[in-house]
Design a protein around this motif. Structure first.
Motif, mmCIF file in Angstrom:
data_model
loop_
_atom_site.group_PDB
_atom_site.id
_atom_site.type_symbol
_atom_site.label_atom_id
_atom_site.label_comp_id
_atom_site.label_asym_id
_atom_site.label_seq_id
_atom_site.Cartn_x
_atom_site.Cartn_y
_atom_site.Cartn_z
ATOM 1 N N GLU A 391 0.802 -1.313 -0.195
ATOM 2 C CA GLU A 391 -0.061 -0.018 -0.052
ATOM 3 C C GLU A 391 0.876 1.117 0.075
ATOM 4 O O GLU A 391 0.605 2.260 -0.909
ATOM 5 C CB GLU A 391 -0.960 -0.146 1.066
ATOM 6 C CG GLU A 391 -1.952 0.880 1.135
ATOM 7 C CD GLU A 391 -3.325 0.848 2.235
ATOM 8 O OE1 GLU A 391 -3.073 -0.012 2.916
ATOM 9 O OE2 GLU A 391 -3.858 1.733 2.500
ATOM 10 N N ARG A 392 1.841 1.261 0.609
ATOM 11 C CA ARG A 392 2.695 2.217 0.969
ATOM 12 C C ARG A 392 3.433 2.480 -0.471
ATOM 13 O O ARG A 392 3.925 3.677 -0.901
ATOM 14 C CB ARG A 392 3.818 2.223 1.971
ATOM 15 C CG ARG A 392 4.840 3.291 1.931
ATOM 16 C CD ARG A 392 5.605 3.414 3.649
ATOM 17 N NE ARG A 392 4.691 3.905 4.489
ATOM 18 C CZ ARG A 392 4.904 4.215 5.757
ATOM 19 N NH1 ARG A 392 6.088 3.933 6.187
ATOM 20 N NH2 ARG A 392 3.801 4.805 6.615
ATOM 21 N N ILE A 393 4.061 1.597 -1.283
ATOM 22 C CA ILE A 393 4.607 1.643 -2.494
ATOM 23 C C ILE A 393 3.499 2.424 -3.131
ATOM 24 O O ILE A 393 3.870 3.124 -4.306
ATOM 25 C CB ILE A 393 4.697 0.307 -2.948
ATOM 26 C CG1 ILE A 393 6.233 -0.353 -2.373
ATOM 27 C CG2 ILE A 393 5.211 0.373 -4.578
ATOM 28 C CD1 ILE A 393 6.556 -1.635 -2.676
ATOM 29 N N ALA A 394 2.391 1.878 -3.154
ATOM 30 C CA ALA A 394 1.215 2.363 -4.135
ATOM 31 C C ALA A 394 1.086 3.964 -4.046
ATOM 32 O O ALA A 394 1.113 4.721 -4.965
ATOM 33 C CB ALA A 394 -0.197 1.931 -4.171
ATOM 34 N N TYR A 395 1.084 4.649 -2.773
ATOM 35 C CA TYR A 395 1.055 5.759 -2.646
ATOM 36 C C TYR A 395 2.156 6.535 -2.590
ATOM 37 O O TYR A 395 2.198 7.781 -3.002
ATOM 38 C CB TYR A 395 0.385 6.131 -0.962
ATOM 39 C CG TYR A 395 -1.037 5.832 -0.928
ATOM 40 C CD1 TYR A 395 -1.848 6.805 -1.291
ATOM 41 C CD2 TYR A 395 -1.508 4.640 -0.580
ATOM 42 C CE1 TYR A 395 -3.469 6.649 -1.113
ATOM 43 C CE2 TYR A 395 -3.027 4.510 -0.446
ATOM 44 C CZ TYR A 395 -3.967 5.409 -0.817
ATOM 45 O OH TYR A 395 -5.081 5.280 -0.570
ATOM 46 N N HIS A 396 3.467 6.028 -2.500
ATOM 47 C CA HIS A 396 4.623 6.753 -2.454
ATOM 48 C C HIS A 396 5.644 6.744 -3.269
ATOM 49 O O HIS A 396 6.005 7.472 -4.026
ATOM 50 C CB HIS A 396 5.287 6.860 -1.088
ATOM 51 C CG HIS A 396 4.489 7.049 -0.002
ATOM 52 N ND1 HIS A 396 4.373 8.548 0.172
ATOM 53 C CD2 HIS A 396 3.785 6.469 0.950
ATOM 54 C CE1 HIS A 396 3.582 8.889 1.158
ATOM 55 N NE2 HIS A 396 3.004 7.701 1.684
ATOM 56 N N LEU A 397 5.737 5.495 -3.898
ATOM 57 C CA LEU A 397 6.846 5.074 -5.063
ATOM 58 C C LEU A 397 6.121 4.817 -6.317
ATOM 59 O O LEU A 397 6.935 5.172 -7.441
ATOM 60 C CB LEU A 397 7.577 3.874 -4.543
ATOM 61 C CG LEU A 397 8.542 4.139 -3.354
ATOM 62 C CD1 LEU A 397 9.188 2.792 -3.204
ATOM 63 C CD2 LEU A 397 9.750 4.932 -3.698
ATOM 64 N N GLU A 398 5.081 4.474 -6.378
ATOM 65 C CA GLU A 398 4.419 4.317 -7.591
ATOM 66 C C GLU A 398 5.357 3.307 -8.414
ATOM 67 O O GLU A 398 6.306 2.542 -8.025
ATOM 68 C CB GLU A 398 3.962 5.483 -8.361
ATOM 69 C CG GLU A 398 3.094 6.175 -7.570
ATOM 70 C CD GLU A 398 2.500 7.571 -8.100
ATOM 71 O OE1 GLU A 398 2.818 7.755 -9.234
ATOM 72 O OE2 GLU A 398 1.794 8.253 -7.494
ATOM 73 N N ASP A 399 5.602 3.758 -9.506
ATOM 74 C CA ASP A 399 6.353 2.943 -10.662
ATOM 75 C C ASP A 399 7.896 2.908 -10.367
ATOM 76 O O ASP A 399 8.450 2.176 -10.926
ATOM 77 C CB ASP A 399 6.141 3.532 -12.065
ATOM 78 C CG ASP A 399 4.814 2.990 -12.570
ATOM 79 O OD1 ASP A 399 3.962 2.644 -11.902
ATOM 80 O OD2 ASP A 399 4.308 3.590 -13.594
#
Lengths: 412, 412
Positions: A391-399
């Motif tokens: 979830e944190r990747i989706a909100y912060h790092l994206e691709d």
């Protein structure tokens, strides 16, 4: 091929399944299984070690306009019809120039290849030559895609307008013939939307035996316009239905304002809805009733809709879909429960992916399309579970979290 | 100091001014002017060359919770009150542990320093020791900030609850005393919000002569709760007004559902509204009527509201504010014209910045707070004007475009 890592996949529409430190076995591009202990018969095969990384299914962008990538993130001040006339049509007209197309499509294909999408359904322009060039680039990219040469024979500038239905059909046949050489990139019929296509063109397109992508019920003025253009159609969806253009191989982008009858048509025909949350906000279109579609088991997936959407990342589409569903609940229908992260993730992976067959899950029998994610650059003060890390990747790092990418078992 | 580059700043609330290949002269942290041809008297000074870059005013994040940075992008499934009780209060309780605070605040300060914010108004927690530690770190960072030790003496877990108003005030005095040593980081009174503070605590806080930050009218259940807690107040805003907590040194975050009387109070007192578009979507709060506030010349700025908002980038706040204003027009009030990019940019720079004085514009007499932006990694197929390049940075690169950052004329 054997991969050792942490895996997350949708188990159902609203739940995620995690496999911590497991082995995924892939044979000929298809997943054979995910194992805590590697079965004896695979013991001699080489293992690719992605310890500490997270592997998720590749995402499918169900609706994106390749020629609009060149003006993404610009011209955000208009609604659909004015936006098309002011920004989109002038830009798409440039793709008559094959040199321009070469430059612009190279940039698009590079971006899509580096994005979270492993598969996509893509609008090109009305131009055959540029569209074949785009398909050639995509075919070589390793991504698996459908691309459509756009059909349009009314209500558009001369530079984009096919002079009549027969010419549009002739161009389409020629394009399909030229596209037959591609392996990873297949043609998809693409009548732009009802305002751009006469009834006879629609009828003629309905006789092809190919998948279809188009737009439906995106904007209130558009819907009004369609009812003026097609006074004898029962509703907007019917302008496609009566031409035999709906079905489980057809994608309808947006569906923001579908009536109960149109929703019934979408469900009956097993048609796909491409939900484009960011685009629907950027063009002030509104918010689609996704909870309703999900609960009614309508085929639905997520999409970026570049350049209505500014961002090519499907992670961004996931978090936007969640946010928009909350505003829908607050401002439109208080009974429409917001999407959970797991549900939105499902839409981007398994939901969209099913248009391509057994795609979008890490599960036995599915194509091994996957993103290997590295979140080591995120400072996590607290210990996080795998799903929290995702979830944190989706909100912060994206691709920017993408460490490696597999399509059909092949690292691209 | 002389800088050669391209400059973009707000000229008014709804227009941008650009200076292509100009010289900006800064003396003692204050801008002396921007010149096409460098005046004779500056000819001997050294020039810092940022050719091809774009320089904009630094941004001011008018509302952000430092202790919540540790769970940004997580726990997005609840509305305000449940979200506070489930995620926020348990996390904030940890800041009683100074070792935890050290680790978490280091991470926050590093992130803020690398972000597009040059100034910020920050909530800490109820804990004096951790708050002073945070202020110390911020003071050394070079950023200019207000930080508030939070006051809360009801409706919160024991671990965060000050036992009575007098204790809360004693703690506040002690904290202000300890904070007097800081140069760049100043104390700001921070009654969390009316549900957390008894009437007598509010009254006692109103006797301090310090700036104030708090929350107002974020969520429908919260508003209902306040009316139950303060039956004799005329409205939610009045719970602050009657305690002498409104004024041109006071920031009210959110203001999603303010009534005409509350809006009148905000305007009369010259209070500031901190608009938090992403947070208002993430917590399903709604969309604030920004067009109305702007047209009524109410002081208003933009904010990330970490961790209600998931992203620390003020560029993201700019594009979110534009998108949300479009949905407000579509779903709430068709007469409320959406924000333009220039207006949203104004809110993030000059709008928020004015809370700190002459801050947020590249104009003679203003503090030289600036971001030097590098967009060379964006492939632009077509030639773009400076303002288009800026818009594209906002949508695509966000804080990743930052090449250098100046606060009060000092490179940090």
């Amino acid at each position: 091929m054997i991969i050792y890592s942490n895996f997350i996949t949708s188990e159902s529409k609203d739940s995620l399944k995690t496999y911590e430190n497991h082995y995924l076995v892939c044979e000929n591009g298809i997943i054979s299984g995910i194992f805590k202990v590697l079965p004896e018969k695979y013991k001699n095969l080489q293992i690719t070690d992605y310890s500490n990384k997270i592997i998720i299914p590749g995402m499918t962008d169900l609706h994106i306009h390749a020629p609009q990538y060149s003006f993404r993130g610009l011209g955000m001040d208009l609604e659909l019809i004015d936006w098309l006339n002011t920004y989109t049509f002038p830009e798409e007209s440039k793709y008559n120039d094959i040199e321009y197309a070469q430059k612009a499509y190279s940039s698009f294909v590079k971006a899509l290849k580096n994005s979270s999408s492993t598969r996509a359904c893509i609008f090109a322009t009305v131009h055959n030559e540029a569209t074949i060039m785009l398909m050639d680039m995509l075919d070589k990219s390793g991504l698996i895609t459908f691309v459509g040469k756009v059909n349009m024979n009314r209500n558009c500038p001369k530079s984009l307008c096919e002079i009549d239905a027969q010419t549009s059909i002739d161009n389409t046949r020629e394009w399909i013939e030229s596209a037959s050489k591609f392996k990873n990139c297949k043609p998809i019929l693409t009548p732009r939307f009802t305002p751009s296509c006469t009834d006879d063109l629609m009828q003629m397109l309905g006789k092809f035996n190919l998948p279809v992508q188009t737009h439906l019920s995106e904007n209130l003025s558009e819907i009004e316009w369609v009812s003026e253009l097609c006074p004898d159609a029962e509703n907007y969806a019917d302008t496609y239905y009566r031409a035999n253009l709906m079905g489980n191989n057809s994608i309808f982008a947006h569906c923001v304002y579908c009536t109960p009858k149109e929703i019934e048509l979408l469900k009956q025909t097993n048609s796909y809805i491409a939900h484009c949350p960011q685009s629907n906000a950027n063009l002030a279109s509104g918010i689609a009733p996704i909870r309703h579609y999900l609960d009614n088991d309508i085929n639905i997936g997520l999409a970026t809709d570049i350049a209505g959407g500014a961002n090519i990342s499907m992670f961004r589409a996931i978090t936007d879909a969640v946010a928009m569903s909350k505003l829908y609940m607050r401002l439109v229908d208080e009974n429409a429960k917001p999407l959970s992260f797991a549900e939105s993730f499902y839409l981007a992976t398994a939901g969209s992916g099913s248009f391509f067959g057994k795609v979008g899950k890490l599960e036995k029998g599915f194509s091994f399309d996957a993103l290997v994610l590295d979140d080591s650059k995120l400072e996590n003060i607290n210990d996080l579970q795998l799903t929290d890390r995702l979830e944190r990747i989706a909100y912060h790092l994206e691709d920017r979290a993408i460490y490696a990418k597999y399509v059909n078992g092949i690292k691209i």
